[in-house]
Design a protein around this motif. Structure first.
Motif, short mmCIF file in Angstrom:
data_model
loop_
_atom_site.label_atom_id
_atom_site.label_comp_id
_atom_site.label_asym_id
_atom_site.label_seq_id
_atom_site.Cartn_x
_atom_site.Cartn_y
_atom_site.Cartn_z
N VAL A 1 0.68 -0.71 -0.13
CA VAL A 1 -0.01 0.12 -0.02
C VAL A 1 0.85 1.40 -0.30
O VAL A 1 0.32 2.42 -0.86
CB VAL A 1 -1.42 0.28 0.90
N LEU A 2 2.19 1.59 1.24
CA LEU A 2 2.75 2.33 1.33
C LEU A 2 3.58 2.49 -0.54
O LEU A 2 3.59 3.77 -1.07
CB LEU A 2 3.98 2.44 1.97
N THR A 3 4.51 1.51 -1.12
CA THR A 3 5.03 1.87 -2.51
C THR A 3 3.96 2.06 -3.82
O THR A 3 4.08 3.01 -4.34
CB THR A 3 5.36 0.40 -2.86
N VAL A 4 2.70 1.86 -3.50
CA VAL A 4 1.46 2.07 -4.44
C VAL A 4 1.17 2.95 -4.62
O VAL A 4 0.81 4.08 -5.92
CB VAL A 4 0.69 0.88 -4.68
N SER A 5 0.34 3.01 -3.40
CA SER A 5 0.10 5.11 -2.88
C SER A 5 1.76 6.16 -4.12
O SER A 5 1.02 7.17 -4.24
CB SER A 5 -0.07 5.13 -1.82
N ILE A 6 2.49 5.66 -3.48
CA ILE A 6 3.94 7.16 -2.99
C ILE A 6 3.82 6.84 -4.78
O ILE A 6 4.03 7.84 -5.50
CB ILE A 6 5.35 6.41 -2.80
N LEU A 7 3.83 5.84 -5.65
CA LEU A 7 3.88 5.56 -7.36
C LEU A 7 2.62 6.04 -8.22
O LEU A 7 3.09 7.03 -8.92
CB LEU A 7 4.37 3.81 -7.81
N VAL B 1 0.76 8.73 -6.69
CA VAL B 1 0.78 9.97 -6.65
C VAL B 1 2.15 10.91 -6.89
O VAL B 1 2.63 12.05 -7.78
CB VAL B 1 0.71 10.18 -5.08
N ASP B 2 3.37 10.28 -6.70
CA ASP B 2 4.54 10.69 -7.12
C ASP B 2 4.73 10.67 -8.41
O ASP B 2 6.03 11.50 -9.10
CB ASP B 2 5.45 10.91 -5.86
N ARG B 3 4.83 9.61 -8.54
CA ARG B 3 5.68 8.75 -10.75
C ARG B 3 4.82 8.56 -10.99
O ARG B 3 4.83 8.78 -13.36
CB ARG B 3 6.48 7.47 -10.25
N ALA B 4 3.82 8.64 -10.85
CA ALA B 4 2.67 7.88 -12.27
C ALA B 4 1.78 9.52 -12.09
O ALA B 4 0.95 9.76 -13.54
CB ALA B 4 1.14 7.32 -11.97
N GLY B 5 1.78 10.04 -11.56
CA GLY B 5 0.96 11.47 -12.06
C GLY B 5 -0.39 11.70 -12.02
O GLY B 5 -0.83 12.18 -12.09
N ILE B 6 -1.07 10.86 -10.93
CA ILE B 6 -2.39 10.63 -11.03
C ILE B 6 -2.52 11.60 -10.46
O ILE B 6 -2.43 12.44 -9.42
CB ILE B 6 -3.26 8.96 -10.50
N TYR C 1 -7.54 13.30 -3.58
CA TYR C 1 -8.60 12.38 -2.40
C TYR C 1 -7.08 11.10 -1.77
O TYR C 1 -6.72 11.49 -1.27
CB TYR C 1 -9.30 12.11 -2.60
N LEU C 2 -6.46 10.85 -3.22
CA LEU C 2 -5.26 9.81 -2.75
C LEU C 2 -3.99 10.98 -2.72
O LEU C 2 -3.28 10.43 -2.05
CB LEU C 2 -5.04 9.25 -4.15
N GLU C 3 -3.74 11.91 -3.22
CA GLU C 3 -2.54 12.44 -2.57
C GLU C 3 -2.96 12.66 -0.88
O GLU C 3 -1.89 12.72 -0.52
CB GLU C 3 -3.08 14.11 -2.91
N ILE C 4 -4.01 12.78 -0.53
CA ILE C 4 -4.44 12.86 1.40
C ILE C 4 -3.89 11.97 1.99
O ILE C 4 -3.21 12.09 2.74
CB ILE C 4 -5.43 13.40 1.24
N PHE C 5 -4.68 10.82 1.10
CA PHE C 5 -4.37 9.53 1.20
C PHE C 5 -2.81 9.51 1.52
O PHE C 5 -1.81 8.93 2.75
CB PHE C 5 -4.84 8.78 0.69
N GLU C 6 -1.87 9.45 0.63
CA GLU C 6 -0.67 9.27 0.26
C GLU C 6 0.64 10.22 1.61
O GLU C 6 1.13 9.97 1.81
CB GLU C 6 0.02 9.43 -1.05
N VAL C 7 0.25 11.36 1.80
CA VAL C 7 1.26 12.26 2.47
C VAL C 7 0.66 11.61 3.72
O VAL C 7 1.83 11.42 4.95
CB VAL C 7 0.31 13.05 2.25
N MET C 8 -0.53 11.44 4.37
CA MET C 8 -0.87 10.51 5.68
C MET C 8 -0.01 9.21 6.15
O MET C 8 0.35 9.16 6.67
CB MET C 8 -2.54 10.72 5.84
N TYR C 9 -0.31 8.46 5.01
CA TYR C 9 -0.14 7.04 5.15
C TYR C 9 1.36 7.16 5.22
O TYR C 9 2.06 6.49 5.63
CB TYR C 9 -0.64 6.23 4.12
N ARG C 10 2.68 8.20 4.13
CA ARG C 10 3.56 7.72 4.34
C ARG C 10 4.23 8.19 5.51
O ARG C 10 5.20 8.05 6.21
CB ARG C 10 3.96 8.46 2.88
#
Length: 175
Positions: free
Chosen positions: A86-92, A94-99, A103-112
């Motif tokens: 989940v950590l790797t996929v959310s980072i990829l 938001v940061d790499r795939a540029g989706i 809401y995904l950005e909020i989740f990624e920041v809080m989870y990371r």
């Protein structure tokens, strides 16, 4: 290790060519480094440290501790694997795939941030401030929310709901 961590963090935050967000990796890297140094030292013929054997009452062959925890070892490994995925996929995403999904950005920041920080809720605050101010809110809004979260009973994770709500309303708070 504490002195090295402090010096590296000061170096990173004082250098214009290095982004301040890199300092979040200093402490976890030093923990790994300290563990490796301890492991290598314990294998030496004359180690620098004193390494005691297991305390009285500890039986390495007994599975009492695992039974007390209540889950088998493979379930613990599965939980760790799912956390890492989940950590790797959310980072990829938001940061790499540029989706471009807030809401995904909020989740990624809080989870990371929750995954990379060691310590209590107050340890998270400098990293949270770096991530959300001035992108999601003003500095005043950040500290007003912190004061509000501190006045409420319970752990500091109430603050993450506030940050999401200020950024994207009720839906952001629910994320």
């Amino acid at each position: 290790l504490c002195l090295i961590s402090t010096l590296v963090a000061i170096l990173i935050n004082g250098d214009e060519r290095i982004t301040p967000t890199v300092s979040q990796y200093v402490y976890p890297c030093l923990l790994v480094f300290g563990g490796l140094v301890t492991l290598l030292d314990s294998k030496r013929e004359k180690p620098f440290g004193t390494y005691k054997s297991a305390s009285k009452g500890w039986d390495a062959e007994s599975d009492v501790t695992m039974k007390r925890i209540g889950i088998p070892l493979w379930v613990g490994g599965l939980i760790f694997f799912l956390w890492a995925v989940v950590l790797t996929v959310s980072i990829l995403l938001v940061d790499r795939a540029g989706i471009d999904n807030v809401y995904l950005e909020i989740f990624e920041v809080m989870y990371r941030i929750g995954s990379l920080i060691f310590g209590g809720g107050q340890v998270v605050l400098p990293m949270l401030q770096t991530e959300v101010v001035p992108y999601w809110m003003t500095k005043d809004q950040f500290f007003q929310g912190l004061g509000l979260a501190q006045s409420m009973p319970g752990p500091l994770f109430n603050f993450s709901a506030y940050l999401g709500a200020v950024y994207q309303g009720v839906a952001g708070g629910l994320v």
